[in-house]
Design a protein around this motif. Structure first.
Motif, PDB file in Angstrom:
ATOM      1  N   GLU A 163       5.768   6.532   4.387  1.00 45.40           N
ATOM      2  CA  GLU A 163       4.564   6.998   5.279  1.00 45.40           C
ATOM      3  C   GLU A 163       4.032   8.295   4.514  1.00 45.40           C
ATOM      4  O   GLU A 163       2.809   8.486   4.382  1.00 45.40           O
ATOM      5  N   ARG A 164       4.849   9.052   3.478  1.00 47.42           N
ATOM      6  CA  ARG A 164       4.072  10.210   2.775  1.00 47.42           C
ATOM      7  C   ARG A 164       3.183   9.068   1.734  1.00 47.42           C
ATOM      8  O   ARG A 164       2.114   9.703   1.467  1.00 47.42           O
ATOM      9  N   PHE A 165       3.468   8.071   1.170  1.00 46.95           N
ATOM     10  CA  PHE A 165       2.601   7.081   0.553  1.00 46.95           C
ATOM     11  C   PHE A 165       1.272   6.995   1.013  1.00 46.95           C
ATOM     12  O   PHE A 165       0.215   7.205   0.553  1.00 46.95           O
ATOM     13  N   LEU A 210       4.906  -0.599  -4.701  1.00 40.75           N
ATOM     14  CA  LEU A 210       5.988  -1.070  -5.102  1.00 40.75           C
ATOM     15  C   LEU A 210       7.246   0.049  -5.185  1.00 40.75           C
ATOM     16  O   LEU A 210       8.328  -0.364  -4.705  1.00 40.75           O
ATOM     17  N   ALA A 211       6.790   1.151  -5.466  1.00 44.82           N
ATOM     18  CA  ALA A 211       7.562   2.238  -5.917  1.00 44.82           C
ATOM     19  C   ALA A 211       8.299   2.693  -4.441  1.00 44.82           C
ATOM     20  O   ALA A 211       9.453   3.011  -4.026  1.00 44.82           O
ATOM     21  N   ALA A 212       7.160   2.873  -3.445  1.00 43.47           N
ATOM     22  CA  ALA A 212       7.510   3.253  -2.025  1.00 43.47           C
ATOM     23  C   ALA A 212       8.564   2.359  -1.306  1.00 43.47           C
ATOM     24  O   ALA A 212       9.644   2.468  -0.754  1.00 43.47           O
ATOM     25  N   GLN A 237      -8.639   6.671   3.566  1.00 41.00           N
ATOM     26  CA  GLN A 237      -8.170   5.254   3.152  1.00 41.00           C
ATOM     27  C   GLN A 237      -6.812   4.686   3.704  1.00 41.00           C
ATOM     28  O   GLN A 237      -6.385   3.835   3.375  1.00 41.00           O
ATOM     29  N   ALA A 238      -6.114   5.651   4.394  1.00 42.80           N
ATOM     30  CA  ALA A 238      -4.682   5.448   4.849  1.00 42.80           C
ATOM     31  C   ALA A 238      -4.573   4.071   5.529  1.00 42.80           C
ATOM     32  O   ALA A 238      -3.694   3.213   5.304  1.00 42.80           O
ATOM     33  N   ALA A 239      -5.333   3.901   6.743  1.00 38.81           N
ATOM     34  CA  ALA A 239      -5.310   2.709   7.512  1.00 38.81           C
ATOM     35  C   ALA A 239      -5.523   1.331   6.365  1.00 38.81           C
ATOM     36  O   ALA A 239      -4.474   0.526   6.701  1.00 38.81           O
ATOM     37  N   ALA A 240      -6.388   1.499   5.627  1.00 44.54           N
ATOM     38  CA  ALA A 240      -6.589   0.298   4.701  1.00 44.54           C
ATOM     39  C   ALA A 240      -5.368  -0.069   3.644  1.00 44.54           C
ATOM     40  O   ALA A 240      -5.179  -1.145   3.286  1.00 44.54           O
ATOM     41  N   VAL A 241      -4.940   1.223   3.202  1.00 41.25           N
ATOM     42  CA  VAL A 241      -3.832   1.142   2.424  1.00 41.25           C
ATOM     43  C   VAL A 241      -2.393   0.519   3.136  1.00 41.25           C
ATOM     44  O   VAL A 241      -1.673  -0.243   2.660  1.00 41.25           O
TER      45      VAL A 241
END
Length: 228
Positions: A46-48, A34-36, A55-59
């Motif tokens: 992108e940084r988040f 939500l903050a991003a 786990q980046a893809a899942a996020v």
């Protein structure tokens, strides 16, 4: 059957709230997402996503579902971030599949909860404007709206869930209509800055309008033939 779906949805929501309350990881994911989004900045999103490592893809997938539920949030920022992080091809596939999942979720959420709940999620005015598309174009509405970048993606999914439209027809039209924008945004996502972004957006809108004009002309001709 609808009552069963409502109970299942309530259980799911309770489970999510409990997970948010108990698990620091889930709380960090939701609050950070939500903050991003609040920044409306591709670089921040992108940084988040990158910070989650394996786990980046899942996020990213989760972010797309989240923005689908909270309709005003811009999905294209996630598409740009995916292209930058995972490449045009992999990022494009991730963006397309996650947006399809989000659309399906909105469709069934509307079908389960009804119009009053949908109006609270999207806003009455926005929903009524989408209703006018359904009145004018009927079964072709989904494909037409998906091709237009300036038509809100998620309210269309919600509105479709309130109609008698079958899910299969909705899903196929969404997949086809969403593909051009996903391809364009993914191919240039990592290169978009300032004026370049607006140039690409303008070209995409021009392309979509050209398709829309052809489709509307064809639909009008078909209706005139039926009347005669």
């Amino acid at each position: 059957m609808n009552r069963v779906y409502r109970i299942a949805l309530l259980v799911l929501l309770c489970a999510l709230v409990a997970a948010w309350w108990i698990s620091p990881t889930v709380r960090t994911l939701v609050n950070g997402s939500l903050a991003a989004f609040a920044t409306l900045d591709q670089a921040a999103i992108e940084r988040f996503i990158r910070a989650w490592g394996p786990q980046a893809a899942a996020v990213s997938f989760f972010l797309m579902i989240l923005q689908a539920i909270v309709a005003p949030l811009p999905a294209f920022l996630i598409t740009f971030a995916n292209a930058s992080l995972f490449g045009a091809f992999s990022g494009g596939i991730l963006s397309w599949t996650s947006s399809m999942a989000g659309a399906a979720f909105c469709f069934y959420l509307a079908r389960i909860l009804g119009r009053d709940a949908v109006e609270k999620l999207t806003g009455k005015t926005v929903l009524e404007s989408v209703d006018s598309f359904f009145t004018r174009y009927g079964k072709h509405t989904i494909l037409i709206c998906r091709l237009l970048p300036f038509v809100p993606f998620d309210p269309v999914s919600y509105a479709a869930g309130l109609t008698s439209l079958r899910f299969r027809a909705f899903f196929v039209a969404t997949g086809i209509g969403q593909l051009p924008a996903t391809i364009v945004y993914s191919c240039v996502g990592s290169m978009l800055t300032g004026g370049t972004y607006w140039l690409v957006t303008g070209l995409l809108i021009a392309f979509a309008l050209a398709i829309l004009i052809v489709m509307v002309k064809k639909i009008t001709q078909q209706r005139q033939k039926r009347r005669h």
